[in-house]
Design a protein around this motif. Structure first.
Motif, PDB file in Angstrom:
ATOM      1  N   HIS A   1       0.840  -1.197   0.000  1.00 35.53           N
ATOM      2  CA  HIS A   1       0.000   0.000   0.000  1.00 35.53           C
ATOM      3  C   HIS A   1       0.877   1.250   0.000  1.00 35.53           C
ATOM      4  CE1 HIS A   1      -3.259  -2.540   1.825  1.00 35.53           C
ATOM      5  NE2 HIS A   1      -3.995  -1.722   1.092  1.00 35.53           N
ATOM      6  N   ASP A   2       2.181   1.033   0.068  1.00 35.62           N
ATOM      7  CA  ASP A   2       3.109   2.110   0.386  1.00 35.62           C
ATOM      8  C   ASP A   2       3.409   2.979  -0.851  1.00 35.62           C
ATOM      9  OD1 ASP A   2       5.070   3.737   1.332  1.00 35.62           O
ATOM     10  OD2 ASP A   2       6.318   2.139   2.170  1.00 35.62           O
ATOM     11  N   PRO A   3       2.910   4.208  -0.904  1.00 31.84           N
ATOM     12  CA  PRO A   3       3.149   5.054  -2.078  1.00 31.84           C
ATOM     13  C   PRO A   3       4.608   5.506  -2.188  1.00 31.84           C
ATOM     14  CG  PRO A   3       2.028   6.298  -0.363  1.00 31.84           C
ATOM     15  CD  PRO A   3       2.126   4.900   0.139  1.00 31.84           C
ATOM     16  N   ARG A   4       5.372   5.387  -1.075  1.00 29.50           N
ATOM     17  CA  ARG A   4       6.753   5.883  -1.089  1.00 29.50           C
ATOM     18  C   ARG A   4       7.627   5.085  -2.031  1.00 29.50           C
ATOM     19  NH1 ARG A   4       8.075   5.197   5.143  1.00 29.50           N
ATOM     20  NH2 ARG A   4       7.236   3.172   4.535  1.00 29.50           N
ATOM     21  N   ILE A   5       7.212   3.850  -2.345  1.00 31.15           N
ATOM     22  CA  ILE A   5       8.121   2.975  -3.110  1.00 31.15           C
ATOM     23  C   ILE A   5       7.709   2.834  -4.569  1.00 31.15           C
ATOM     24  CG2 ILE A   5       8.748   1.678  -1.052  1.00 31.15           C
ATOM     25  CD1 ILE A   5       6.893  -0.561  -2.013  1.00 31.15           C
ATOM     26  N   LEU A   6       6.648   3.568  -4.962  1.00 34.87           N
ATOM     27  CA  LEU A   6       6.165   3.412  -6.336  1.00 34.87           C
ATOM     28  C   LEU A   6       7.252   3.673  -7.367  1.00 34.87           C
ATOM     29  CD1 LEU A   6       2.630   5.087  -6.173  1.00 34.87           C
ATOM     30  CD2 LEU A   6       3.253   2.692  -5.980  1.00 34.87           C
ATOM     31  N   SER A   7       8.055   4.676  -7.085  1.00 36.52           N
ATOM     32  CA  SER A   7       9.044   5.084  -8.082  1.00 36.52           C
ATOM     33  C   SER A   7      10.164   4.061  -8.243  1.00 36.52           C
ATOM     34  CB  SER A   7       9.641   6.439  -7.683  1.00 36.52           C
ATOM     35  OG  SER A   7      10.288   6.295  -6.436  1.00 36.52           O
ATOM     36  N   LEU A   8      10.258   3.125  -7.307  1.00 38.32           N
ATOM     37  CA  LEU A   8      11.344   2.142  -7.387  1.00 38.32           C
ATOM     38  C   LEU A   8      10.911   0.846  -8.062  1.00 38.32           C
ATOM     39  CD1 LEU A   8      12.889   2.736  -3.858  1.00 38.32           C
ATOM     40  CD2 LEU A   8      13.815   3.432  -6.046  1.00 38.32           C
ATOM     41  N   ALA A   9       9.644   0.765  -8.458  1.00 44.60           N
ATOM     42  CA  ALA A   9       9.154  -0.452  -9.107  1.00 44.60           C
ATOM     43  C   ALA A   9       9.370  -0.383 -10.605  1.00 44.60           C
ATOM     44  CB  ALA A   9       7.664  -0.614  -8.818  1.00 44.60           C
ATOM     45  N   ASP A  10       9.475  -1.565 -11.235  1.00 41.46           N
ATOM     46  CA  ASP A  10       9.558  -1.612 -12.691  1.00 41.46           C
ATOM     47  C   ASP A  10       8.164  -1.640 -13.296  1.00 41.46           C
ATOM     48  OD1 ASP A  10      12.430  -1.851 -12.823  1.00 41.46           O
ATOM     49  OD2 ASP A  10      12.161  -3.855 -11.990  1.00 41.46           O
ATOM     50  N   ARG A  11       7.237  -2.217 -12.576  1.00 44.53           N
ATOM     51  CA  ARG A  11       5.874  -2.333 -13.093  1.00 44.53           C
ATOM     52  C   ARG A  11       4.923  -2.326 -11.905  1.00 44.53           C
ATOM     53  NH1 ARG A  11       3.192  -7.011 -16.140  1.00 44.53           N
ATOM     54  NH2 ARG A  11       4.900  -8.264 -15.306  1.00 44.53           N
ATOM     55  N   ILE A  12       3.763  -1.746 -12.125  1.00 38.29           N
ATOM     56  CA  ILE A  12       2.761  -1.695 -11.068  1.00 38.29           C
ATOM     57  C   ILE A  12       1.467  -2.298 -11.605  1.00 38.29           C
ATOM     58  CG2 ILE A  12       1.414  -0.215  -9.535  1.00 38.29           C
ATOM     59  CD1 ILE A  12       3.745   1.857  -9.914  1.00 38.29           C
ATOM     60  N   VAL A  13       0.942  -3.248 -10.859  1.00 42.43           N
ATOM     61  CA  VAL A  13      -0.340  -3.849 -11.245  1.00 42.43           C
ATOM     62  C   VAL A  13      -1.359  -3.403 -10.214  1.00 42.43           C
ATOM     63  CG1 VAL A  13      -1.617  -6.010 -11.501  1.00 42.43           C
ATOM     64  CG2 VAL A  13       0.720  -5.826 -12.372  1.00 42.43           C
ATOM     65  N   ARG A  14      -2.400  -2.726 -10.683  1.00 42.00           N
ATOM     66  CA  ARG A  14      -3.446  -2.256  -9.756  1.00 42.00           C
ATOM     67  C   ARG A  14      -4.631  -3.207  -9.838  1.00 42.00           C
ATOM     68  NH1 ARG A  14      -2.163   2.571  -7.688  1.00 42.00           N
ATOM     69  NH2 ARG A  14      -0.681   3.815  -8.868  1.00 42.00           N
ATOM     70  N   ILE A  15      -5.098  -3.589  -8.699  1.00 45.17           N
ATOM     71  CA  ILE A  15      -6.228  -4.509  -8.626  1.00 45.17           C
ATOM     72  C   ILE A  15      -7.339  -3.846  -7.828  1.00 45.17           C
ATOM     73  CG2 ILE A  15      -6.994  -6.796  -7.846  1.00 45.17           C
ATOM     74  CD1 ILE A  15      -4.162  -7.757  -8.150  1.00 45.17           C
ATOM     75  N   GLU A  16      -8.544  -3.956  -8.359  1.00 45.48           N
ATOM     76  CA  GLU A  16      -9.714  -3.465  -7.627  1.00 45.48           C
ATOM     77  C   GLU A  16     -10.842  -4.455  -7.808  1.00 45.48           C
ATOM     78  OE1 GLU A  16     -10.762   0.536  -8.629  1.00 45.48           O
ATOM     79  OE2 GLU A  16      -8.730   1.285  -8.248  1.00 45.48           O
ATOM     80  N   ASP A  17     -11.461  -4.815  -6.733  1.00 49.69           N
ATOM     81  CA  ASP A  17     -12.592  -5.759  -6.742  1.00 49.69           C
ATOM     82  C   ASP A  17     -12.290  -7.038  -7.529  1.00 49.69           C
ATOM     83  OD1 ASP A  17     -14.086  -3.960  -5.267  1.00 49.69           O
ATOM     84  OD2 ASP A  17     -14.775  -2.922  -7.074  1.00 49.69           O
ATOM     85  N   GLY A  18     -11.045  -7.463  -7.466  1.00 52.93           N
ATOM     86  CA  GLY A  18     -10.692  -8.732  -8.098  1.00 52.93           C
ATOM     87  C   GLY A  18     -10.333  -8.619  -9.565  1.00 52.93           C
ATOM     88  N   TRP A  19     -10.297  -7.400 -10.099  1.00 56.46           N
ATOM     89  CA  TRP A  19      -9.947  -7.189 -11.500  1.00 56.46           C
ATOM     90  C   TRP A  19      -8.649  -6.390 -11.578  1.00 56.46           C
ATOM     91  CZ3 TRP A  19     -13.148  -9.448 -15.022  1.00 56.46           C
ATOM     92  CH2 TRP A  19     -14.479  -9.742 -14.629  1.00 56.46           C
ATOM     93  N   ILE A  20      -7.856  -6.683 -12.608  1.00 53.17           N
ATOM     94  CA  ILE A  20      -6.697  -5.829 -12.878  1.00 53.17           C
ATOM     95  C   ILE A  20      -7.211  -4.608 -13.637  1.00 53.17           C
ATOM     96  CG2 ILE A  20      -4.569  -5.571 -14.214  1.00 53.17           C
ATOM     97  CD1 ILE A  20      -3.919  -8.454 -13.634  1.00 53.17           C
ATOM     98  N   VAL A  21      -6.893  -3.435 -13.092  1.00 55.78           N
ATOM     99  CA  VAL A  21      -7.415  -2.233 -13.741  1.00 55.78           C
ATOM    100  C   VAL A  21      -6.402  -1.597 -14.677  1.00 55.78           C
ATOM    101  CG1 VAL A  21      -9.192  -1.767 -12.022  1.00 55.78           C
ATOM    102  CG2 VAL A  21      -6.887  -0.871 -11.699  1.00 55.78           C
ATOM    103  N   ASN A  22      -5.131  -1.766 -14.420  1.00 57.23           N
ATOM    104  CA  ASN A  22      -4.113  -1.328 -15.378  1.00 57.23           C
ATOM    105  C   ASN A  22      -2.761  -1.870 -14.943  1.00 57.23           C
ATOM    106  OD1 ASN A  22      -3.604   0.226 -13.155  1.00 57.23           O
ATOM    107  ND2 ASN A  22      -2.893   1.978 -14.343  1.00 57.23           N
ATOM    108  N   THR A  23      -1.809  -1.979 -15.843  1.00 59.63           N
ATOM    109  CA  THR A  23      -0.463  -2.445 -15.492  1.00 59.63           C
ATOM    110  C   THR A  23       0.567  -1.519 -16.090  1.00 59.63           C
ATOM    111  OG1 THR A  23      -0.367  -3.859 -17.424  1.00 59.63           O
ATOM    112  CG2 THR A  23      -1.131  -4.868 -15.385  1.00 59.63           C
ATOM    113  N   PRO A  24       0.672  -0.303 -15.560  1.00 59.40           N
ATOM    114  CA  PRO A  24       1.638   0.625 -16.167  1.00 59.40           C
ATOM    115  C   PRO A  24       3.077   0.254 -15.806  1.00 59.40           C
ATOM    116  CG  PRO A  24       0.683   1.572 -14.193  1.00 59.40           C
ATOM    117  CD  PRO A  24      -0.017   0.276 -14.404  1.00 59.40           C
ATOM    118  N   GLU A  25       3.963   0.505 -16.729  1.00 62.07           N
ATOM    119  CA  GLU A  25       5.394   0.407 -16.416  1.00 62.07           C
ATOM    120  C   GLU A  25       5.754   1.612 -15.581  1.00 62.07           C
ATOM    121  OE1 GLU A  25       7.582  -1.973 -17.387  1.00 62.07           O
ATOM    122  OE2 GLU A  25       6.084  -3.098 -18.526  1.00 62.07           O
TER     123      GLU A  25
END
Lengths: 233, 403
Positions: free
Chosen positions: A207-231
Motif C-alpha cells: 500500500h506504500d506510495p513511497r516505493i512506487l518510483s522504485l518499481a519496474d511495473r505496477i499492477v493495480r487490482i480493484e474488486d478482483g480485476w486488474i485495472v491497469n499495469t503501467p510500467e
C-alpha cells in the motif's frame, strides 16, 4: 542479466471464489498476468481488492478455482499440497510483513532453517547463511537474536532467509509497512538489486506510495480485476 | 563489490550438498522453544518429574511387595513345593500331613523332600511387650528353606543345632527388642536365644520371620493339633536332569488332594493374593496410572500452549515449503526433551527415596528395568501428550502468515 526475459510465471484466466452457495465471494476474476525475471512488480490496490489472494496463487500457496498458473510454462495450479510445498522450497522466496523470524534463533540460525528445510548440509548451510547475511548488510549481526535488531534488520534477515534456496521468484507482503522512510527505501533498493543484478522476479504486495518510483511495473487490482499495469517510470 | 560481498558470492556459488541422512535443526529449534519460555519449561519439568516420582515410588513399592510376599519361596532353593490344597499365599500356611514328605520321596525324579513348618507365634520382649511373628522351622541339615543373608552370629547349621537358637533379621531387631547375639526372649512362652542375624529378609505382613530348628518350631507351635509331627510345606528338589514339570505332574497325580507347585507358581500365587485379592495391588497400579495421567495432562497443556505461541513461525515454515513431518519432528522432539529433563529430576527423587528408605521394612525398589521402563513410559506419554499439538500443526494454513 539485463534485457527482455521470458515470463517466469504466467497466470491465465485465474479466478478465485471463497466459500460456496449464498456465502460465496469472488476474490479474483479471470486474471491474466505475466511476471518476468529481473523486474520488480508491485501489486497494489485497496484492502479486499484481491491482491493478497493473487499473491497466494502466484506463489503456489493457494489453488485457484479457475484458470491456470504456469511456472516456466509448466502448469502448477493443480499440484498437490506437498508438491506445491516442494516447489515453493526450490523456486520461491517469501518475505512476510511481520518477518516471522524464530525469536529464539539467531540471525544465522533463522537463515539456516531454510537450508535445513531443503536438506542441505548444515555446515555448508551455515557458511552460506552467514554469506547471505553479509550480502544484505548484516555482517555485524550474524549471531544476534531478533529482539536485538531493528525492524529493518529483521527485514534483511527475512530477505536473506528468502534467498537461501536461490529462488527465481521473491514474493513480499507489505515489506515496507513496518519500516520508516529510510528503512523502506533501503529495502526497496535491495529488492531492485536482487532483481536487476541477479535476474530474480520480485513481486511485492504493498500500500506504500513511497516505493512506487522504485518499481519496474505496477499492477493495480480493484474488486478482483486488474485495472491497469503501467510500467513505472 | 565489497570484500564481504565478494566472499559471499564465492560461498554462494558453491553447489549445495544434499545428504540422505543428516542431522537437522529440529532438535535445536525444539530445545530453544523450551528454553525460551523458562516458566513454561519449569511447569513441564515439574509435571513430568512429579509423575515420574509418584510412578517410580508406587511401582517401586509394587516391586518390593512382589518380592516380600514370596520371599520364603523365592529364597527357599526348592524346585517344587507341596502345600495344603487351596493354599492362597505362603504366609497363610495350613498344616500338612508329614506323610506327604515320604510320599514325595517315593516319587520318581525327586532327589530330596524336606519338612518345613511356618506358623504364627507371639514374641515376648523382656519388658513384657508382645509382637506377632512367623516362626520358620527347618532341619539343621536341610538343603532348602534355610535363612539367607546371614550377617552376624552362627552359620545356619550351627545356629539351628543350638538348643533354643533363633535367627532374626536386623531390619526387625528394634521391633523385637533385640540388641545383640545371645539375648533371650520367649516365643509362645518358650525360651529362645538369638544366635544369628540376617539382613534384608523382609516380610510383607510386618510380622518378622524368625528362623529356628524344626524341633524348636514344633515345640512352640502350641496352636497346632499335633505339633510333634506338624509341617506346613514340603520343599522338593528334583534329581539332576529330571524335568521339573514332569516331576510336578507325577507328584500331583500321586497326591491329588494337595497342591504341588513349581517355585515360580507358588511365588506368583503368593504375590497375587496380597496384591490383587486384597486390593493393595490395584490401589498401587491405579495410583501409578493416575500419576502418569497427571503428568501427561500437564505436559500436553504446556506443549500445546508453546505450539500455539509458535504457530506463526510454523506457518512460515509451511509457506517456505517445509513439510509437515519437519514440524512434527520439532514438536515431538520438544516433548521428548521436556520429558527427559523431567524424568531425570523425577528419577533422581525416586532413587533418593529408595536410598533413604533402604533400612525400612517395606522400601520401594528401583531395579534397572524399572528405571529404564519408567523412562520409556514417560517419553511415550510425552509423545502422546503432543498429539493435540500435532493436530493443530496439521491444520496450519500457510497463507495465514500473510494476514
Amino acid at each position: 542479466m539485463n534485457g527482455p526475459r521470458a515470463p517466469v510465471i504466467r497466470a491465465v484466466g485465474v479466478g478465485h471464489v471463497f466459500g460456496t452457495g449464498e456465502t460465496a465471494f469472488t476474490a479474483l476474476h479471470a486474471i491474466d498476468l505475466d511476471i518476468r525475471g529481473g523486474e520488480v512488480l508491485l501489486l497494489m490496490g485497496p484492502s479486499g481488492s484481491g491482491k493478497t489472494t493473487l499473491l497466494h496463487i502466484l506463489g503456489a500457496l493457494l489453488t485457484p478455482t479457475s484458470g491456470e498458473v504456469f511456472l516456466r510454462e509448466k502448469p502448477i495450479a493443480q499440484l498437490s499440497e506437498e508438491e506445491r510445498g516442494a516447489l515453493r522450497l526450490k523456486r520461491f522466496g517469501f518475505i512476510f510483513q511481520s518477518y516471522n523470524l524464530f525469536p529464539m534463533l539467531t540471525a544465522t540460525e533463522n537463515v539456516l532453517v531454510a537450508f535445513d528445510l531443503a536438506r542441505a548440509d548444515l555446515r555448508e548451510g551455515r557458511e552460506k547463511a552467514r554469506a547471505l547475511l553479509r550480502q544484505v548488510g548484516l555482517g555485524e549481526k550474524l549471531d544476534a537474536f531478533p529482539n536485538a535488531m531493528s525492524g529493518g534488520q529483521k527485514q534483511r534477515v527475512a530477505i536473506a532467509r528468502a534467498l537461501a534456496g536461490d529462488p527465481e521468484i521473491l514474493m513480499a507482503d507489505e515489506p515496507t509497512a513496518a519500516l520508516d522512510a529510510q528503512g523502506g527505501l533501503g529495502a526497496m533498493e535491495l529488492f531492485r538489486r536482487l532483481a536487476h543484478e541477479q535476474g530474480r522476479a520480485v513481486v511485492i504486495v504493498t500500500h506504500d506510495p513511497r516505493i512506487l518510483s522504485l518499481a519496474d511495473r505496477i499492477v493495480r487490482i480493484e474488486d478482483g480485476w486488474i485495472v491497469n499495469t503501467p510500467e513505472a517510470s | 563489490m565489497s570484500r564481504d560481498e565478494a566472499l559471499a558470492s564465492k560461498i554462494l556459488a558453491a553447489r549445495p550438498s544434499v545428504r540422505l541422512w543428516r542431522t537437522d535443526l529440529t532438535g535445536l529449534i525444539a530445545w530453544r522453544n523450551l528454553a525460551h519460555d523458562r516458566m513454561r519449561l519449569a511447569v513441564t519439568v515439574i509435571g513430568i518429574a512429579f509423575a515420574t516420582l509418584l510412578t517410580g515410588i508406587q511401582l517401586g513399592m509394587l516391586v518390593n511387595f512382589t518380592h516380600t510376599t514370596a520371599n520364603l519361596v523365592d529364597h527357599g532353593g526348592a524346585d517344587l513345593w507341596i502345600a495344603a490344597h487351596g493354599i492362597k499365599t505362603v504366609d497363610l500356611a495350613t498344616p500338612l500331613e508329614e506323610r506327604r514328605r515320604f510320599q514325595a520321596l517315593a516319587t520318581e525324579g525327586v532327589a530330596s523332600a524336606e519338612p518345613y513348618l511356618l506358623n504364627f507365634g507371639i514374641w515376648k520382649k523382656p519388658n513384657g511387650v508382645r509382637e506377632t511373628i512367623f516362626v520358620v522351622g527347618v532341619e539343621p541339615d536341610a538343603l532348602m528353606g534355610l535363612p539367607w543373608n546371614l550377617v552376624d552370629g552362627l552359620k545356619p547349621r550351627d545356629a539351628l543345632l543350638t538348643p533354643d537358637g533363633v535367627i532374626v533379621d536386623t531390619l526387625y531387631a528394634k521391633k523385637l527388642g533385640v540388641d545383640r547375639i545371645g539375648q533371650t526372649f520367649e516365643i509362645n512362652d518358650h525360651r529362645v536365644r538369638v544366635v544369628g542375624f540376617t539382613k534384608g529378609v523382609r516380610t510383607f505382613t510386618q510380622s518378622p520371620y524368625v528362623f529356628t530348628s524344626l524341633r524348636k518350631a514344633r515345640s512352640v507351635a502350641v496352636s497346632l493339633r499335633n505339633p510333634d509331627k506338624a509341617i506346613t510345606y514340603v520343599p522338593i528338589r528334583v534329581a539332576p536332569g529330571a524335568p521339573v514339570e514332569t516331576v510336578r505332574a507325577r507328584l500331583a497325580a500321586h497326591m491329588p488332594d494337595v497342591d504341588v507347585m513349581t517355585t515360580p507358581e507358588f511365588s506368583s500365587r503368593s504375590s497375587n493374593y496380597w496384591l490383587f485379592s486384597t486390593g493393595a495391588g490395584l490401589t498401587i497400579v491405579s495410583s501409578s496410572i493416575l500419576a502418569l495421567f497427571v503428568g501427561v495432562v500437564i505436559a500436553a497443556q504446556t506443549l500445546y500452549a508453546s505450539t500455539m505461541d509458535r504457530l506463526p513461525e510454523y506457518a512460515t515454515l509451511r509457506a517456505m515449503g517445509g513439510s509437515r513431518s519437519y514440524l512434527y519432528r520439532i514438536v515431538i522432539t520438544q516433548a521428548l526433551i521436556g520429558g527427559a529433563i523431567g524424568y531425570v529430576f523425577g528419577m533422581a527423587g525416586v532413587l533418593t527415596v529408595v536410598w533413604l528408605s533402604r533400612e525400612a521394612s517395606a522400601p520401594p525398589e528401583a531395579p534397572l528395568w524399572l528405571i529404564l521402563g519408567i523412562g520409556g513410559v514417560m517419553e511415550a506419554m510425552c509423545v502422546l501428550a503432543s498429539i493435540i499439538s500435532l493436530r493443530k500443526i496439521t491444520k496450519i494454513n500457510p497463507t495465514e502468515v500473510f494476514r
